[in-house]
Each structure stands twice: as structure tokens, then as C-alpha cells.
Design an enzyme around this catalytic site. Sequence first.
Site, PDB file in Angstrom:
ATOM      1  N   PHE A 116      -1.476 -45.335 -25.515  1.00  0.00           N
ATOM      2  CA  PHE A 116      -0.215 -44.605 -25.416  1.00  0.00           C
ATOM      3  C   PHE A 116       0.727 -44.919 -26.570  1.00  0.00           C
ATOM      4  O   PHE A 116       1.643 -44.150 -26.854  1.00  0.00           O
ATOM      5  CB  PHE A 116       0.458 -44.897 -24.070  1.00  0.00           C
ATOM      6  CG  PHE A 116       1.194 -46.204 -23.995  1.00  0.00           C
ATOM      7  CD1 PHE A 116       2.569 -46.262 -24.192  1.00  0.00           C
ATOM      8  CD2 PHE A 116       0.523 -47.388 -23.711  1.00  0.00           C
ATOM      9  CE1 PHE A 116       3.255 -47.465 -24.115  1.00  0.00           C
ATOM     10  CE2 PHE A 116       1.201 -48.591 -23.626  1.00  0.00           C
ATOM     11  CZ  PHE A 116       2.571 -48.630 -23.840  1.00  0.00           C
ATOM     12  N   LYS A 117       0.507 -46.037 -27.255  1.00  0.00           N
ATOM     13  CA  LYS A 117       1.385 -46.403 -28.372  1.00  0.00           C
ATOM     14  C   LYS A 117       1.375 -45.328 -29.466  1.00  0.00           C
ATOM     15  O   LYS A 117       2.326 -45.209 -30.232  1.00  0.00           O
ATOM     16  CB  LYS A 117       0.972 -47.749 -28.966  1.00  0.00           C
ATOM     17  CG  LYS A 117       0.903 -48.902 -27.967  1.00  0.00           C
ATOM     18  CD  LYS A 117       2.269 -49.318 -27.483  1.00  0.00           C
ATOM     19  CE  LYS A 117       2.237 -50.355 -26.387  1.00  0.00           C
ATOM     20  NZ  LYS A 117       2.054 -51.712 -26.779  1.00  0.00           N
TER      21      LYS A 117
END
Length: 475
Positions: A116-117
Site C-alpha cells: 500500500f505504500k
Amino acid sequence: MKSKMLYFSTRGHPDRKRFCEILLEGLAPDGGLYLPERYPQVTPEQLSRWRGLPYAELAFEVLSLYIDDIPADDLRAICRKTYTEEVFGTKEIVPLKMLEEGVYLQALSNGPTLAFKDMAMQLLGNLFEYELARRGAELNILGATSGDTGSAAEYAMRGKKGVRVFMTSPDGRMSPFQQAQMFSLQDENIHNIAITGVFDDCQDIVKAVSNDLGFKRKYRIGTVNSINWARLLAQAVYYFAGYFQATKFNTEQVSFAVPSGNFGNICAGHVARMMGLPIDKLVLATNENDVLDEFFRTGVYRVRGSADTYETSSPSMDISKASNFERFVFDLLGRDANTVKRLFGEELAKNGRFDLDADPAFALAGTHYGFLSGKSIHADRLTTIRDTHERFGVTIDTHTADGLTVARHFVRAGVPMIVLETALPIKFAATIVEALGHEPDRPARFRGIEDLPKRVTVLPADAVHVKAFVAAHLS
């Protein structure tokens, strides 16, 4: 004419800054974190207008409420360049999948590094390149990663003009896949530093360097950790996107369950909720390193030392000092900078803990701000991974399993519970094999990554050594 959006420190430093100033800065000069002076309020009419927008356009709408020192056309172009089907693999960018009645998974891991980064880091890379070109400047990024921030930052910044990355990580504490993603990069502007310690040691080093204002200025040091407000702001966008996919009308509410170590991901949900997004509950899920769950249960925030930070099968959450937590406590205490400075700048340093149980504001964490919390351990992870695979044919990673485990305790009829999926399972293959008896799917571009040559320097857990390494590579 609407007033400028200005940012200030959670610890009360008198300076007020524009977005592009704090974009390149990281921590405030007094060691605090930047927040906007106010959260823009989103009206029902705006929500209706945003519903159904492509993700890049939604990102522009949300970001433009906070960024008024980049021309609108330029900001829109940056969003369109960032959030493409080519980069994120799907037209929706963050598609929602229903697991069972009332429980959804929101896919945030379709980007270049499968975590998700990427959602924020890809934007940050383009914002950095834009702003540095506009200034004719360079930036040297010093970061800390427990697993996913590092590779997301490095893939976002590799080859970018005017940017170098120095990324610290805890030596031997990431999964083999995570290590390979970072250490196999051969780009000249990427430097990996393995620290003999835990993630909190890496994070402490980054903060120590950020607080050395002379060194920071001389070597133009910036940060991509979630202490950088731009990252948090980018993450707030997918809460809006998830809400729109799970609802038909703006009168409906949803809840989000978020695996949380450093409090950045769920703090973005707090920001979205403060803006007026109809979020009922923000459910925080920890692993065995349950510092945040302990706080929301008892009011005691008690950081752990390296020896008491467990090595777990959801390693990106093996964190005992949640660097973004200060932003929420600032809001919780009515934006009282003096108290925040005392708690985070003095009490934590002296006692390793503070206690808000007797403070009337503590009850507001649940009643007013909607926070709930819970803890998931290795056995829970295995059970949830097996159950999700057997019942729904879906393989989830270990951190997402923590989120789903805790979410199930708080599902309410009529309120969709959206679990944020934080990484693809291949990043934590050993635990998937333990749970399911077979390896998870691996995207073709990552086949054999663990066997590639590695570029990494091992250093002691000491800011002096890291500063010397940075200076040597910049002189």
C-alpha cells in the site's frame, strides 16, 4: 478569496508554512510533525460530485483542498501521471471486493512494489521531482523502513532528477522478498543501509538526523517516512475511494479496519473522517507489538525497547514507537501544542511512556473520533489466512490477516466494514506456506528476485555512523 492553507508543528513552533515547504522538510524544527491549521470540510454536494470520478481526478480534488501553492493544472497533471492503470494494474486503482455480507477488502497493493505504500510514494516521487525542478534544487532522502516503505520509496525515486535515497532498515528482520526488492536495486541514486537493530532504531536515527538542523541544511536532507504530511494526505484519498465503492448514498456510513504499526495509514483515515467523510469507526489492528492497542484500551502509551519488540510474521508492524501517533494525540487534546510537546518531547524521552487515562479527553478517542482497537497474533493470522482461502478463494498477506481478524469483532449490521489490504502475500511467502501448504502467486517480474546481486551496507544503530555514510556519498 479563500485563505491560504498553512501548516504548523504539533509542538507549537511559531512558523507557518506552505505545502511545498513542508513537502521537502519532514519534521518541524522543534521535532514536531506538521499538520494543517484546519481540516477542509467536504460538503454533501462535493461528495456527490466526487462519487464516480476516476481515481486520479478524485486525488486531485482531495489534494487541491490542501495544496494551493502548486498551480491547479500542474497538480492535476501530477495526479494523472501518478495514478494510471499501467502503474497500478487496474482501472479502479484501489478496487473493493466483498468477502461476505458487510465485510470488504480494499486492494491497495497493485502498485510497483506490491504494498500500500506505493499509493502515496508514487505521488511523492512525482511531487518531489516537480518541486525540485521548479527550485533548481536537489534533495537527499533519509528514510527508515520496517519492510515496505523502503522499496516503495526506492522504486518511486529511482532515476528521478535531483533526488538521492538513503534507506535504513533493520538488518535481517524483513522477509527475504522485501530485502531482495530493495537490495537488488543497482541505481546510483539509491543507497541501502542495514542497521544492526530493530525498526525503531532506524526511525530514531532518521529523527536524530532530522533534528540536527545544521547537518540537515548542509546536506539537504528530506524524508519520505509517514512523518511527511504529503504521504498522509495521499493516503486519505483511498478512504474516499473505498467509501464511494461501498455505498450508493452520502447518508450511509462505513467503517475501516487498518493493520497499524506506525499509525500513518489509519491517521490518514482520521484525516478523511475529520474532513467529513461519513466514517463510523476506525478499527486499529496490531500484531504482538501491541503498543497502540494498549493505548486505546487503557490510555497508556508505553514504548518498548529493542529487546521487547517482538519479531513476528507480520514484520512491517514490528514497531513500538508509532511516529504518526503524535498527530492524532494533538487533535485528541484539542490541539494543545504545549501538552503535546511535554508528552512527546519530555515524558516519553524521560519515562518511555505517558498516561492519558485520567484525562477527560481520552474517552473522546472512541466516542468522538471513532477509534476501536484489537490485537492479532501468529495463530490468528494462520487461521484467518486459511479461512479466507477456503471460504472465499482469496489469499491474503499476514498484515491484512491481522486487520481482518480484528475487524470481525466490530462488524455492525448495515455498516460496511472495509479492511485495508496492505500487501500481496508473496512478500511473506513463508507464513503463507505454513498456513496453506503452498507458495502464493508471484508476479512474473519478481521471479528469481532473491537471487539477484545485492547492494547494501551494514552499520551500527548509531546516527553518527549513518551521518558519516551520507556525508561520504555526497562529498
